[in-house]
Design a protein around this motif. Structure first.
Motif, PDB file in Angstrom:
ATOM      1  N   LYS A 151       1.837  -9.930 -29.295  1.00 28.83           N
ATOM      2  CA  LYS A 151       1.914  -9.738 -30.590  1.00 28.83           C
ATOM      3  C   LYS A 151       0.486  -9.768 -31.152  1.00 28.83           C
ATOM      4  O   LYS A 151       0.274  -8.845 -32.066  1.00 28.83           O
ATOM      5  CB  LYS A 151       2.799 -10.387 -31.296  1.00 28.83           C
ATOM      6  CG  LYS A 151       3.302 -10.073 -32.688  1.00 28.83           C
ATOM      7  CD  LYS A 151       4.483 -10.844 -33.171  1.00 28.83           C
ATOM      8  CE  LYS A 151       4.954 -10.286 -34.445  1.00 28.83           C
ATOM      9  NZ  LYS A 151       6.132 -10.915 -35.133  1.00 28.83           N
ATOM     10  N   VAL A 152      -0.324 -10.929 -30.888  1.00 34.51           N
ATOM     11  CA  VAL A 152      -1.469 -10.944 -31.486  1.00 34.51           C
ATOM     12  C   VAL A 152      -2.491  -9.857 -31.037  1.00 34.51           C
ATOM     13  O   VAL A 152      -3.130  -9.374 -31.950  1.00 34.51           O
ATOM     14  CB  VAL A 152      -2.162 -12.376 -31.109  1.00 34.51           C
ATOM     15  CG1 VAL A 152      -3.662 -12.320 -31.546  1.00 34.51           C
ATOM     16  CG2 VAL A 152      -1.200 -13.355 -31.634  1.00 34.51           C
ATOM     17  N   LEU A 153      -2.452  -9.342 -29.840  1.00 30.83           N
ATOM     18  CA  LEU A 153      -3.042  -8.301 -29.247  1.00 30.83           C
ATOM     19  C   LEU A 153      -2.809  -6.940 -30.338  1.00 30.83           C
ATOM     20  O   LEU A 153      -3.732  -6.324 -30.645  1.00 30.83           O
ATOM     21  CB  LEU A 153      -3.146  -8.226 -28.065  1.00 30.83           C
ATOM     22  CG  LEU A 153      -3.527  -9.013 -27.152  1.00 30.83           C
ATOM     23  CD1 LEU A 153      -3.203  -8.864 -25.518  1.00 30.83           C
ATOM     24  CD2 LEU A 153      -5.293  -8.734 -27.219  1.00 30.83           C
ATOM     25  N   CYS A 156      -4.092  -7.315 -33.857  1.00 29.01           N
ATOM     26  CA  CYS A 156      -5.612  -6.985 -33.825  1.00 29.01           C
ATOM     27  C   CYS A 156      -6.050  -5.534 -33.752  1.00 29.01           C
ATOM     28  O   CYS A 156      -6.905  -4.895 -34.330  1.00 29.01           O
ATOM     29  CB  CYS A 156      -6.295  -7.960 -32.786  1.00 29.01           C
ATOM     30  SG  CYS A 156      -6.036  -9.566 -32.973  1.00 29.01           S
ATOM     31  N   GLU A 157      -5.171  -4.913 -32.737  1.00 27.75           N
ATOM     32  CA  GLU A 157      -5.604  -3.372 -32.331  1.00 27.75           C
ATOM     33  C   GLU A 157      -5.323  -2.523 -33.787  1.00 27.75           C
ATOM     34  O   GLU A 157      -6.014  -1.709 -33.976  1.00 27.75           O
ATOM     35  CB  GLU A 157      -4.690  -2.922 -31.256  1.00 27.75           C
ATOM     36  CG  GLU A 157      -5.093  -3.449 -29.845  1.00 27.75           C
ATOM     37  CD  GLU A 157      -4.684  -2.725 -28.937  1.00 27.75           C
ATOM     38  OE1 GLU A 157      -3.552  -2.510 -28.770  1.00 27.75           O
ATOM     39  OE2 GLU A 157      -5.498  -2.360 -27.906  1.00 27.75           O
ATOM     40  N   ARG A 182      -9.135  -5.276 -24.207  1.00 27.76           N
ATOM     41  CA  ARG A 182      -8.936  -4.404 -25.411  1.00 27.76           C
ATOM     42  C   ARG A 182     -10.140  -4.092 -26.127  1.00 27.76           C
ATOM     43  O   ARG A 182      -9.941  -3.564 -27.452  1.00 27.76           O
ATOM     44  CB  ARG A 182      -7.864  -4.884 -26.175  1.00 27.76           C
ATOM     45  CG  ARG A 182      -6.451  -5.290 -25.466  1.00 27.76           C
ATOM     46  CD  ARG A 182      -5.525  -4.368 -25.123  1.00 27.76           C
ATOM     47  NE  ARG A 182      -4.363  -4.544 -24.510  1.00 27.76           N
ATOM     48  CZ  ARG A 182      -3.255  -4.822 -25.295  1.00 27.76           C
ATOM     49  NH1 ARG A 182      -3.343  -4.601 -26.394  1.00 27.76           N
ATOM     50  NH2 ARG A 182      -2.160  -5.241 -24.712  1.00 27.76           N
ATOM     51  N   GLY A 183     -11.398  -4.476 -25.709  1.00 28.98           N
ATOM     52  CA  GLY A 183     -12.498  -4.258 -26.574  1.00 28.98           C
ATOM     53  C   GLY A 183     -12.833  -5.564 -27.606  1.00 28.98           C
ATOM     54  O   GLY A 183     -13.639  -5.098 -28.559  1.00 28.98           O
ATOM     55  N   MET A 184     -12.084  -6.651 -27.471  1.00 29.61           N
ATOM     56  CA  MET A 184     -12.305  -7.781 -28.456  1.00 29.61           C
ATOM     57  C   MET A 184     -12.736  -9.105 -27.671  1.00 29.61           C
ATOM     58  O   MET A 184     -12.595  -9.318 -26.800  1.00 29.61           O
ATOM     59  CB  MET A 184     -11.101  -7.873 -29.040  1.00 29.61           C
ATOM     60  CG  MET A 184     -10.383  -6.719 -29.967  1.00 29.61           C
ATOM     61  SD  MET A 184      -8.819  -7.059 -30.703  1.00 29.61           S
ATOM     62  CE  MET A 184      -7.818  -6.612 -29.206  1.00 29.61           C
ATOM     63  N   ALA A 185     -13.429  -9.837 -28.549  1.00 29.49           N
ATOM     64  CA  ALA A 185     -14.083 -11.134 -28.369  1.00 29.49           C
ATOM     65  C   ALA A 185     -12.925 -11.997 -28.688  1.00 29.49           C
ATOM     66  O   ALA A 185     -12.335 -11.980 -29.862  1.00 29.49           O
ATOM     67  CB  ALA A 185     -15.323 -11.424 -28.789  1.00 29.49           C
ATOM     68  N   LEU A 186     -12.827 -13.001 -27.958  1.00 29.31           N
ATOM     69  CA  LEU A 186     -11.972 -14.279 -28.373  1.00 29.31           C
ATOM     70  C   LEU A 186     -12.768 -15.673 -28.826  1.00 29.31           C
ATOM     71  O   LEU A 186     -13.556 -15.911 -28.069  1.00 29.31           O
ATOM     72  CB  LEU A 186     -10.948 -14.717 -27.213  1.00 29.31           C
ATOM     73  CG  LEU A 186      -9.930 -15.935 -27.506  1.00 29.31           C
ATOM     74  CD1 LEU A 186      -9.112 -15.442 -28.572  1.00 29.31           C
ATOM     75  CD2 LEU A 186      -9.278 -16.244 -26.180  1.00 29.31           C
ATOM     76  N   ARG A 187     -12.531 -16.136 -29.939  1.00 34.29           N
ATOM     77  CA  ARG A 187     -13.184 -17.266 -30.515  1.00 34.29           C
ATOM     78  C   ARG A 187     -12.386 -18.326 -30.820  1.00 34.29           C
ATOM     79  O   ARG A 187     -11.170 -17.989 -31.570  1.00 34.29           O
ATOM     80  CB  ARG A 187     -14.367 -16.946 -31.500  1.00 34.29           C
ATOM     81  CG  ARG A 187     -15.214 -15.802 -31.179  1.00 34.29           C
ATOM     82  CD  ARG A 187     -16.331 -16.341 -30.205  1.00 34.29           C
ATOM     83  NE  ARG A 187     -17.377 -15.623 -29.630  1.00 34.29           N
ATOM     84  CZ  ARG A 187     -17.494 -14.788 -28.616  1.00 34.29           C
ATOM     85  NH1 ARG A 187     -16.170 -14.978 -27.831  1.00 34.29           N
ATOM     86  NH2 ARG A 187     -18.635 -14.250 -28.284  1.00 34.29           N
ATOM     87  N   PHE A 188     -12.666 -19.399 -31.072  1.00 30.10           N
ATOM     88  CA  PHE A 188     -12.137 -20.542 -31.681  1.00 30.10           C
ATOM     89  C   PHE A 188     -12.838 -21.307 -32.598  1.00 30.10           C
ATOM     90  O   PHE A 188     -14.019 -21.452 -32.450  1.00 30.10           O
ATOM     91  CB  PHE A 188     -11.515 -21.726 -30.487  1.00 30.10           C
ATOM     92  CG  PHE A 188     -10.579 -20.931 -29.334  1.00 30.10           C
ATOM     93  CD1 PHE A 188      -9.209 -20.929 -29.903  1.00 30.10           C
ATOM     94  CD2 PHE A 188     -10.923 -20.318 -28.330  1.00 30.10           C
ATOM     95  CE1 PHE A 188      -8.215 -20.245 -28.976  1.00 30.10           C
ATOM     96  CE2 PHE A 188     -10.082 -19.668 -27.420  1.00 30.10           C
ATOM     97  CZ  PHE A 188      -8.684 -19.539 -27.766  1.00 30.10           C
ATOM     98  N   ILE A 189     -12.183 -21.642 -33.777  1.00 33.02           N
ATOM     99  CA  ILE A 189     -12.726 -22.589 -34.893  1.00 33.02           C
ATOM    100  C   ILE A 189     -12.734 -23.887 -34.773  1.00 33.02           C
ATOM    101  O   ILE A 189     -11.473 -24.376 -34.606  1.00 33.02           O
ATOM    102  CB  ILE A 189     -12.245 -21.824 -36.181  1.00 33.02           C
ATOM    103  CG1 ILE A 189     -13.286 -22.400 -37.337  1.00 33.02           C
ATOM    104  CG2 ILE A 189     -10.841 -22.234 -36.243  1.00 33.02           C
ATOM    105  CD1 ILE A 189     -13.097 -21.869 -38.454  1.00 33.02           C
ATOM    106  N   LYS A 190     -13.688 -24.708 -34.705  1.00 34.75           N
ATOM    107  CA  LYS A 190     -13.696 -26.062 -34.669  1.00 34.75           C
ATOM    108  C   LYS A 190     -14.204 -26.765 -35.938  1.00 34.75           C
ATOM    109  O   LYS A 190     -15.347 -26.467 -36.210  1.00 34.75           O
ATOM    110  CB  LYS A 190     -14.524 -26.472 -33.452  1.00 34.75           C
ATOM    111  CG  LYS A 190     -14.615 -28.030 -33.352  1.00 34.75           C
ATOM    112  CD  LYS A 190     -15.415 -28.236 -32.121  1.00 34.75           C
ATOM    113  CE  LYS A 190     -15.784 -29.903 -31.905  1.00 34.75           C
ATOM    114  NZ  LYS A 190     -16.601 -30.063 -30.970  1.00 34.75           N
TER     115      LYS A 190
END
Length: 243
Positions: A151-153, A156-157, A182-190
């Motif tokens: 669902k997240v993907l 985002c798309e 899918r051509g996206m980067a994954l990042r996490f916020i700290k």
């Protein structure tokens, strides 16, 4: 285009708004199942030097309903909640400012749980001068029967995301490879550690954003919203933070 997605929480901790600030579009789930142990209608505040809970009472209903289908209890005594938090913070240095925000959120005339929380999120974001576009999940044209990462993907798309940013607690929920395909980067916020004086007692971290408004001037809170680190998905040693 950076996208972040979160559940709707009532007066959540500073990390929630840091996540919002980090994104160009912030999606709030309305079509997600309500859970009693979640943070939808409750949060923590400071009471006599320790953390305590405050909550929004809900009308009794089926446990299978989504947040958008839940309602506040018609007998919800808003004055009682305001008095509870006023008693806890009345001697705080910025009480007037914090209580003004609290009243604007609590006195909002709305019985629907999601719309009540959504208003509080937008109201707080405006006070923090966050200009991120906020979108309600059900308004996005995707297959809403999808779950979890799928669902997240899809969200985002649909929004044209190039980067998806998630809270640090979700590092094990997502696959960087799935996003890359899918051509996206994954990042996490700290979030960075934020400590301030609370009546001179030992500091209690990660309370509701309301606690910051009671003890810190608004300009300092706005600055703290941008004090975070974005961590690449492959970093395995990122620590967890509370809501």
């Amino acid at each position: 285009m950076k996208v972040a997605i979160m559940q709707p929480y009532f007066l959540p901790y500073i990390g929630y708004f840091q996540l919002m600030k980090s994104a160009d579009v912030f999606v709030v789930y309305d079509n997600i199942k309500y859970t009693k142990k979640g943070w939808f209608n409750r949060n923590r505040f400071l009471q006599n030097g320790s953390d305590a809970w405050f909550s929004l009472p809900l009308q009794s209903d089926s446990d299978s309903l989504d947040v958008i289908e839940r309602k506040l209890d018609p007998a919800f005594d808003k004055r009682k909640l305001l008095n509870q938090l006023s008693a806890a913070y009345k001697k705080a240095p910025h009480f007037a400012n914090g209580f003004e925000l609290l009243r604007e959120c609590v006195e909002y005339e709305e019985s629907n749980l999601f719309r009540f929380i959504h208003h509080a999120i937008l109201t707080t974001a405006a006070r923090l001068q966050i200009d991120t576009r906020v979108v309600v999940s059900s308004s996005i044209p995707i297959d809403h029967s999808l779950r979890a990462q799928d669902k997240v993907l899809a969200i985002c798309e649909a929004l044209g995301a190039t980067t998806y940013i998630n809270a640090i607690g979700g590092t094990e929920l997502y696959s960087a490879e799935a996003f890359e395909r899918r051509g996206m980067a994954l990042r996490f916020i700290k979030p960075r550690a934020l400590e301030y004086r609370q009546f001179g007692a030992p500091f209690v971290p990660w309370l509701s954003i309301l606690d910051l408004f009671m003890f810190i001037d608004e300009n300092t809170i706005r600055q703290s919203v941008v004090e975070f680190d974005l961590i690449p998905a492959q970093e395995p040693d990122a620590c967890h933070a509370h809501k």
